[in-house]
Design a protein around this motif. Structure first.
Motif, short mmCIF file in Angstrom:
data_model
loop_
_atom_site.label_atom_id
_atom_site.label_comp_id
_atom_site.label_asym_id
_atom_site.label_seq_id
_atom_site.Cartn_x
_atom_site.Cartn_y
_atom_site.Cartn_z
N GLN A 1 1.00 -0.80 -0.01
CA GLN A 1 -0.07 -0.54 0.14
C GLN A 1 0.65 1.34 0.10
O GLN A 1 2.27 1.05 0.29
N ALA A 2 -0.12 2.03 -0.66
CA ALA A 2 1.00 3.17 -0.32
C ALA A 2 1.85 4.06 1.03
O ALA A 2 0.06 3.72 1.92
N SER B 1 8.33 4.80 2.23
CA SER B 1 7.46 5.81 1.83
C SER B 1 7.11 5.88 0.08
O SER B 1 6.63 6.92 -0.52
N LYS C 1 4.59 5.26 -3.46
CA LYS C 1 4.07 5.93 -3.44
C LYS C 1 2.94 5.16 -5.19
O LYS C 1 4.49 4.07 -5.42
N PRO C 2 2.27 5.05 -5.33
CA PRO C 2 1.62 4.25 -6.69
C PRO C 2 2.84 5.03 -8.04
O PRO C 2 2.57 4.09 -8.77
N GLU C 3 2.92 6.01 -7.72
CA GLU C 3 3.99 6.66 -9.38
C GLU C 3 5.40 5.85 -8.94
O GLU C 3 5.68 5.45 -9.94
N ASP C 4 5.62 5.00 -8.01
CA ASP C 4 6.96 4.43 -7.82
C ASP C 4 6.53 2.49 -8.30
O ASP C 4 7.00 1.49 -8.77
N THR C 5 5.18 2.50 -9.03
CA THR C 5 4.83 1.01 -9.60
C THR C 5 5.60 0.58 -10.38
O THR C 5 5.63 1.84 -11.91
N THR D 1 4.58 -3.27 -6.71
CA THR D 1 3.36 -2.44 -7.49
C THR D 1 2.36 -1.80 -5.72
O THR D 1 2.36 -2.62 -4.96
N VAL D 2 2.35 -0.69 -6.16
CA VAL D 2 1.79 0.32 -4.62
C VAL D 2 0.54 1.12 -4.88
O VAL D 2 0.32 1.45 -6.24
N SER D 3 -0.54 0.40 -3.94
CA SER D 3 -1.37 0.87 -4.51
C SER D 3 -1.92 2.00 -3.28
O SER D 3 -1.72 2.23 -2.47
N SER D 4 -2.80 2.69 -3.92
CA SER D 4 -3.63 3.49 -3.30
C SER D 4 -4.56 3.75 -2.30
O SER D 4 -5.25 2.90 -2.63
#
Length: 120
Positions: A13-14, A83, A85-89, A117-120
């Motif tokens: 998760q984010a 920390s 972030k979704p944009e790190d996916t 995969t980072v979920s928001s």
């Protein structure tokens, strides 16, 4: 022959953390540089961070959140990601620049990639 193997990707998760590992093995005389790149769908491969000698450089987008460490005795590099972030996916790929034991030539090697995969 040189093998580069990553591990440690997954779903988080984010705001969470993940730690990636990468080990280079085989006919290695010396590892000059080790680091991480990433590639998200539809995007070009981009540098995350790289360590050469005693210095480490990071992409601006990950500074202060990601940390690269290296164990030269094991030809292993780690990527601690905090920390998130979704944009790190992306698919994270390990990179090594190696002097081969076989012929003392310098070559670039890549791992197969591990999905983060980072979920928001």
């Amino acid at each position: 022959q040189v093998q580069v193997v990553e591990s440690g990707g997954g779903l988080v998760q984010a705001g969470g953390s993940l730690r990636l590992s990468c080990a280079a093995s085989g006919s290695i005389f010396r590892v000059n540089a080790m680091g991480w790149y990433r590639q998200a769908p539809g995007n070009q491969r981009e540098l995350v961070g790289i360590t050469t000698g005693g210095s480490t450089n990071y992409a601006d987008s990950v500074k202060g959140r990601f940390t690269i460490s290296r164990d030269n005795t094991k030809n292993t590099v780690y990527l601690q990601m905090n920390s998130l972030k979704p944009e790190d996916t992306a698919v994270y790929l390990c990179y090594c620049n190696v002097v081969r034991q076989l012929d003392y030539s310098t070559r670039d090697y890549w791992g197969q990639g591990t999905q983060v995969t980072v979920s928001s």
